[in-house]
Write an enzyme that holds these catalytic residues in place. Sequence first.
Site, PDB file in Angstrom:
ATOM      1  N   LYS A 195     100.754  69.676  32.298  1.00  0.00           N
ATOM      2  CA  LYS A 195     102.161  69.557  32.688  1.00  0.00           C
ATOM      3  C   LYS A 195     102.309  70.137  34.091  1.00  0.00           C
ATOM      4  O   LYS A 195     102.104  71.336  34.296  1.00  0.00           O
ATOM      5  CB  LYS A 195     103.065  70.310  31.704  1.00  0.00           C
TER       6      LYS A 195
ATOM      7  N   GLU B 113     113.169  63.342  23.440  1.00  0.00           N
ATOM      8  CA  GLU B 113     112.070  62.530  23.954  1.00  0.00           C
ATOM      9  C   GLU B 113     112.101  61.099  23.428  1.00  0.00           C
ATOM     10  O   GLU B 113     111.115  60.370  23.538  1.00  0.00           O
ATOM     11  CB  GLU B 113     110.736  63.209  23.641  1.00  0.00           C
TER      12      GLU B 113
END
Length: 433
Positions: free
Chosen positions: A342, A205
Amino acid sequence: MSIITDIYAREVLDSRGNPTLEVEVYTEDGAFGRGMVPSGASTGEHEAVELRDGDKSRYNGLGTQKAVDNVNNIIAEAIIGYEVTDQQAIDRAMIALDGTENKGKLGANAILGVSIAAARAAADELGVPLYNYLGGFNAKVLPTPMMNIINGGSHSDAPIAFQEFMIVPVGAPTFKEALRWGAEIFHALKKILKARGLETAVGDEGGFAPKFDGTEDGVETILKAIEAAGYKAGEDGVMIGFDCASSEFYENGVYDYTKFEGEGGKKLSASEQVDYLEELVSKYPIITIEDGMDENDWDGWKILTERLGKKVQLVGDDFFVTNTKYLERGIRENASNAILIKVNQIGTLTETFEAIEMAKEAGFTAIVSHRSGETEDSTISDIAVATNAGQIKTGSLSRTDRMAKYNQLLRIEDQLAEVAQYKGLKAFYNLKK
């Protein structure tokens, strides 16, 4: 309005070099939308099914050709002819076509690709930005970013159990300034790590993954970076957040830190895990903790919420998997005070928006989030603004797959001009301050 005339899916690669889906939707009036589907590394056991081929001779079994075929041969046949702006009807039709509770027949990745592409085609049809199409003219809140600048757990090879160490620029006046603060702290952190002789390669990330001496070493180093960049830690500056991803090191009632940290790691009961998190909160300017307890440890979540729920945002990710069924129980039982959103955990935009709405009605915050396996698709930026969610989690200040989301938010802030709002600390409305 215009009907859908063609739907086409192809296999593309995500930020980890693994296959995922890209779906295109076309209308009779020439409108076009494209959606790309993300993928997680640490996944909740109750998430909607991400359909993979399982053929070890191709992409190590991670191919998505089955899902692609499901779009091109099954979903397309059912959805062509639908009005492109009828998002709920499109999503409900795909849910019914799949017929399973977890979208295991067609694959949540197949369904989500079509859901996103249809929304983008509808926005194109109407000639408006995606956030405006999804949220109307009340879409105006730029999200406070939670920036994952240190990667641990399943997102890196660093010997730290917690998966993410985040900075949250709650004191910034605008999103643009919040992003600048984050970038400057990120680069200050890199200098500090280099000076200590620590690794500055980045994880999935975009955050660093150095071999710290433990959790507190990581936090102390971030605090030094905040100061070195010219900012201050606290409610009028920059605060700290964790994604513990506790389910990754929980087994048989024990939070076993040795899984990631080796012999020096702790082995804690649920009550000891709560004690440990409370100790960290009392010591450092922490505003948010995600998945502090295991996804099935409901008793642990209730204890954690009772102890820390008025001081810190307690976010359910694996705990809720963007599913209103689990969120409703969490609200009813006072387990957590926030939900991570999400889109690929649930599989359609309609269900995503329902989860955000349920959270807000209960006084829970909703944080729109990326996955560790991402693409250049920036839909989550538009969703964050469309829903006025107020918070976003989309990685560190490096890697184009992360910056694509931040850059889209800069564009949206520019487009909204004087209407744009950046809430900062006020985005944490679930805390009793």
